[in-house]
Design an enzyme around this catalytic site. Structure first.
Site, PDB file in Angstrom:
ATOM      1  CG  MET A   1      -1.813  -0.996   1.364  1.00  0.00           C
ATOM      2  SD  MET A   1      -2.980  -1.067   3.018  1.00  0.00           S
ATOM      3  CE  MET A   1      -1.638  -1.858   3.995  1.00  0.00           C
TER       4      MET A   1
ATOM      5  N   GLY B   1       1.628   4.409   4.840  1.00  0.00           N
ATOM      6  CA  GLY B   1       2.341   3.353   3.820  1.00  0.00           C
ATOM      7  C   GLY B   1       2.781   1.991   4.373  1.00  0.00           C
ATOM      8  CB  SER B   2       1.519  -0.255   5.719  1.00  0.00           C
ATOM      9  OG  SER B   2       0.279   0.127   5.352  1.00  0.00           O
ATOM     10  NE  ARG B   3       5.158  -7.530   2.332  1.00  0.00           N
ATOM     11  CZ  ARG B   3       6.388  -8.185   2.073  1.00  0.00           C
ATOM     12  NH1 ARG B   3       7.186  -7.456   1.802  1.00  0.00           N
ATOM     13  NH2 ARG B   3       6.301  -9.521   2.232  1.00  0.00           N
TER      14      ARG B   3
END
Length: 215
Positions: free
Chosen positions: A93, A181-183
């Site tokens: 993301m 912001g990440s996953r």
């Protein structure tokens, strides 16, 4: 017919209030460059914490994406709880994506494990083992076990979990988010196969992520 709507996650209230108040103070002081900067940050936070409604697929034997973003990896990886190799789908993301996360399947949260760690770029392979993350073990209605991991990224500094162990979740139900912001990684049970490929863009709660093999 339901009208489309875009909600807002309350996790963003503090960020928007701080940026908006700062912009107002600088404007009152007639310091326009910082006033404009903080105004833009206020608009960015409002966009980041949006929480649109999604149409959840009702077909049997499917799993939906837990996150908006781009599929960056589809490959066997060590399960976060057992260590055994399982097929994993990794979704990255960026800051422009919706960051509210949703359950891929209907089931019960059996275990939650938080891991403190570093903040490498979430698109890197080592992010799944070295970064700050929150892992979930979910048992679906058929008794199969799913793994799901929220991973903080280079900019992300806060993982929000809104479910408890033993809690039941419906497919597409919101369970948390990751700031800035990440996953999210999803570990499939045996008998399930990915329905997406690397490079594909997905929507949380709406895109079909995996399907159960016909027996």
């Amino acid at each position: 017919m339901r009208k489309p709507s875009v909600g807002f996650d309350l996790e963003g209230v503090a960020s928007i209030a701080a940026c908006g108040f700062s912009s107002l103070i600088f404007a009152i002081l007639d310091w326009w460059p910082p006033a404009i900067i903080f105004l833009l940050l206020t608009l960015f936070c409002g966009h980041f914490f949006r929480d649109p409604e999604r149409v959840i697929p009702t077909a049997p034997d499917i799993a939906v994406s837990p996150a908006d973003g781009k599929v960056i990896k589809v490959a066997p990886m060590p399960d976060p709880f057992t260590g055994e190799a399982r097929q994993c789908i990794c979704i990255f993301m960026n800051v422009a994506n919706v960051h509210v996360n949703r359950s891929p399947v209907t089931g019960t949260v059996k275990q939650i494990a938080y891991h403190a760690g570093k903040f490498f770029n979430a698109s890197l392979d080592k992010a799944s083992t070295d970064n700050e993350r929150c892992s979930y073990s979910i048992e679906d209605e058929a008794g199969a076990t799913w793994g799901m991991v929220q991973i903080a990224g280079l900019i992300a500094r806060r993982i929000v979990c809104r479910v408890d162990e033993g809690e039941a979740m419906q497919r597409g139900q919101r369970y948390g988010l990751i700031k800035f912001g990440s996953r999210v990684d999803v570990y499939l049970p045996a008998g399930w196969v990915p329905a997406v490929s690397v490079g594909e863009k997905v929507l949380s709660g709406n895109s079909v992520l995996a399907r159960k093999l016909d027996v």
